[in-house]
Enzyme design. Structure first.
Site, PDB file in Angstrom:
ATOM      1  N   THR A 164      -5.877 123.529  84.356  1.00 43.50           N
ATOM      2  CA  THR A 164      -6.884 124.420  84.924  1.00 43.50           C
ATOM      3  C   THR A 164      -8.236 123.722  84.957  1.00 43.50           C
ATOM      4  O   THR A 164      -8.532 122.912  84.094  1.00 43.50           O
ATOM      5  CB  THR A 164      -6.961 125.650  83.996  1.00 43.50           C
ATOM      6  OG1 THR A 164      -5.707 126.296  84.023  1.00 43.50           O
ATOM      7  CG2 THR A 164      -8.063 126.601  84.366  1.00 43.50           C
ATOM      8  N   ARG A 190       3.784 136.034  88.016  1.00 38.68           N
ATOM      9  CA  ARG A 190       3.122 135.846  86.725  1.00 38.68           C
ATOM     10  C   ARG A 190       1.601 135.734  86.939  1.00 38.68           C
ATOM     11  O   ARG A 190       1.133 135.082  87.866  1.00 38.68           O
ATOM     12  CB  ARG A 190       3.661 134.576  86.067  1.00 38.68           C
ATOM     13  CG  ARG A 190       3.063 134.289  84.681  1.00 38.68           C
ATOM     14  CD  ARG A 190       2.158 133.089  84.736  1.00 38.68           C
ATOM     15  NE  ARG A 190       1.590 132.756  83.431  1.00 38.68           N
ATOM     16  CZ  ARG A 190       0.591 131.905  83.276  1.00 38.68           C
ATOM     17  NH1 ARG A 190       0.064 131.303  84.322  1.00 38.68           N
ATOM     18  NH2 ARG A 190       0.090 131.671  82.092  1.00 38.68           N
ATOM     19  N   VAL A 191       0.835 136.420  86.115  1.00 33.99           N
ATOM     20  CA  VAL A 191      -0.628 136.432  86.274  1.00 33.99           C
ATOM     21  C   VAL A 191      -1.247 135.492  85.250  1.00 33.99           C
ATOM     22  O   VAL A 191      -0.997 135.612  84.049  1.00 33.99           O
ATOM     23  CB  VAL A 191      -1.181 137.864  86.134  1.00 33.99           C
ATOM     24  CG1 VAL A 191      -2.700 137.854  86.143  1.00 33.99           C
ATOM     25  CG2 VAL A 191      -0.639 138.736  87.260  1.00 33.99           C
ATOM     26  N   SER A 192      -2.056 134.557  85.743  1.00 34.83           N
ATOM     27  CA  SER A 192      -2.769 133.600  84.888  1.00 34.83           C
ATOM     28  C   SER A 192      -3.966 134.274  84.221  1.00 34.83           C
ATOM     29  O   SER A 192      -4.501 135.260  84.722  1.00 34.83           O
ATOM     30  CB  SER A 192      -3.244 132.459  85.783  1.00 34.83           C
ATOM     31  OG  SER A 192      -4.237 131.717  85.141  1.00 34.83           O
ATOM     32  N   ASP A 193      -4.425 133.685  83.126  1.00 31.36           N
ATOM     33  CA  ASP A 193      -5.665 134.169  82.490  1.00 31.36           C
ATOM     34  C   ASP A 193      -6.903 133.860  83.327  1.00 31.36           C
ATOM     35  O   ASP A 193      -7.946 134.497  83.154  1.00 31.36           O
ATOM     36  CB  ASP A 193      -5.855 133.492  81.123  1.00 31.36           C
ATOM     37  CG  ASP A 193      -5.999 131.985  81.301  1.00 31.36           C
ATOM     38  OD1 ASP A 193      -5.002 131.318  81.633  1.00 31.36           O
ATOM     39  OD2 ASP A 193      -7.137 131.483  81.171  1.00 31.36           O
ATOM     40  N   THR A 195      -9.062 127.022  79.245  1.00 30.48           N
ATOM     41  CA  THR A 195      -7.935 126.282  79.807  1.00 30.48           C
ATOM     42  C   THR A 195      -6.841 126.203  78.748  1.00 30.48           C
ATOM     43  O   THR A 195      -7.131 126.211  77.558  1.00 30.48           O
ATOM     44  CB  THR A 195      -8.366 124.865  80.243  1.00 30.48           C
ATOM     45  OG1 THR A 195      -7.210 124.149  80.664  1.00 30.48           O
ATOM     46  CG2 THR A 195      -9.050 124.095  79.128  1.00 30.48           C
ATOM     47  N   GLY A 196      -5.597 126.142  79.208  1.00 30.46           N
ATOM     48  CA  GLY A 196      -4.490 126.082  78.254  1.00 30.46           C
ATOM     49  C   GLY A 196      -3.460 127.137  78.600  1.00 30.46           C
ATOM     50  O   GLY A 196      -3.372 127.588  79.751  1.00 30.46           O
ATOM     51  N   ILE A 197      -2.686 127.546  77.624  1.00 32.61           N
ATOM     52  CA  ILE A 197      -1.605 128.499  77.871  1.00 32.61           C
ATOM     53  C   ILE A 197      -2.195 129.881  78.136  1.00 32.61           C
ATOM     54  O   ILE A 197      -2.804 130.500  77.249  1.00 32.61           O
ATOM     55  CB  ILE A 197      -0.653 128.582  76.664  1.00 32.61           C
ATOM     56  CG1 ILE A 197      -0.205 127.189  76.222  1.00 32.61           C
ATOM     57  CG2 ILE A 197       0.545 129.486  76.991  1.00 32.61           C
ATOM     58  CD1 ILE A 197       0.612 126.431  77.220  1.00 32.61           C
ATOM     59  N   GLY A 198      -2.008 130.369  79.361  1.00 35.61           N
ATOM     60  CA  GLY A 198      -2.643 131.617  79.779  1.00 35.61           C
ATOM     61  C   GLY A 198      -2.304 132.797  78.898  1.00 35.61           C
ATOM     62  O   GLY A 198      -3.174 133.628  78.600  1.00 35.61           O
TER      63      GLY A 198
HETATM   64  N1  GLY Z   1      -4.554 128.696  81.958  1.00 35.32           N
HETATM   65  C1  GLY Z   1      -3.823 128.690  83.145  1.00 35.32           C
HETATM   66  C2  GLY Z   1      -2.583 129.453  83.118  1.00 35.32           C
HETATM   67  O1  GLY Z   1      -1.959 129.607  82.077  1.00 35.32           O
HETATM   68  O2  GLY Z   1      -2.185 129.939  84.142  1.00 35.32           O
END
Ligand code: GLY
Length: 309
Positions: A171, A199-202, A220-223
């Protein structure tokens, strides 16, 4: 007021080939300088954020715009958000396809009453604005998806940051304080890669992108981890409640570490302080304080926060 800018191009696992950091450092360094120059010439915070996002979306090594990762069905769907700290106004698009700069749609929506649109609505908006069709697919991303398909989609996602930084991914985000003390933040992503349709990103939520007149944060990272910590909004609200940005980052990343999260964030405060934090091993971020630049590429692998007054 001396303008400030911090940008990121992802966070993730350790980069094994440290020599490969050079092109990432160079890409981030050029973009942060370009944005800083424009800020020093009088550009507003919102315009500077959009400018920085354009450059990062156009850089194929980062997972946003051109170079976005593919979802499970082999399609690219991108999300982006923009927040004006002065107006405390959030706008964004979720899972939009076939545009070069998703952040432009978020910018357009800033001045409208319906400010966050998902896939079908975002596509309709792009058509209404006559945004030219654009294919953000790169050969690298296609091969990556094909290799994953050959393996039966065993990975939960594309790596947030590749071990080979020549490839790079993640990201992107831009946080700005302009010469009038206005703050803004933008975040744009191709998502996790290989995710389910819908799937919805953060990134296009206040968990991943948030600002008010006191602080602004891009994640940034795991949404899913970012959403569950409500990270960007939490840090900004802590500053609003009297924490310094440095303490807000420290407390939020201590909680994140305890919860075994995998992400990073960049931030500015209204006094011109520049901050960052990460639980992931690396955070690809660079900043410019109007006089000199720096980056976070050499931080220790452990959970780390930083603040420059
Ligand atoms: N941070 C981006 C995502 O997980 O979609």
């Amino acid at each position: 007021m001396q303008p400030k800018v911090i940008i990121h191009g992802g966070a993730g696992n350790s980069v094994q080939d440290k020599g490969g950091l050079v092109p990432v450092r160079s890409a981030l360094g050029k973009i942060v300088h370009t944005v800083s120059e424009q800020l020093l010439a009088g550009m507003s915070a919102i315009e500077a954020v959009v400018l920085g996002c354009h450059h990062l979306e156009d850089e194929p090594r980062f997972n946003a715009g051109t170079g976005s990762v593919l979802q499970a069905d082999g399609q690219i769907r991108m999300s982006a958000a923009l927040m004006d700290g002065v107006k405390q106004r959030f706008s964004g698009v979720i899972n939009v396809s076939r545009v070069q700069h998703p952040i432009d749609l978020a910018q357009f929506l800033q001045d409208h009453s319906d400010r966050t649109l998902s896939d079908y609505g975002a596509a309709e908006l792009a058509r209404e604005l006559q945004v030219p069709l654009y294919n953000p697919l790169t050969t690298t991303r296609l091969h990556e998806w094909m290799a994953e398909r050959d393996q039966g989609f065993r990975s939960a996602m594309a790596g947030v940051v590749a071990n080979n930084p020549e490839v790079g991914r993640g990201t992107i985000g831009v946080v700005v304080l302009d010469h009038e003390g206005r703050m803004a933040v933008g975040t744009s992503t191709g998502g996790k890669g290989f995710e389910r349709i819908g799937r919805v990103s953060d990134s296009a939520t206040p968990a991943g992108n948030y600002a008010n007149s006191l602080a602004a944060v891009s994640c940034t990272g795991i949404g899913e981890d970012i959403l569950e910590e409500c990270l960007a909004a939490k840090i900004v609200i802590r500053v609003s409640d009297g924490f310094s940005l440095g303490s807000a980052l420290e407390k939020s990343f201590e909680e994140a570490k305890n919860n075994q999260r995998d992400f990073g964030a960049i931030a500015l405060d209204a006094q011109g302080g520049i901050g960052w934090g990460k639980t992931s091993q690396v955070l690809f971020a660079a900043y410019h304080d109007g006089e000199k630049s720096g980056d976070t590429l050499d931080l220790p692998l452990e959970t780390t926060t930083g603040y420059i007054a």
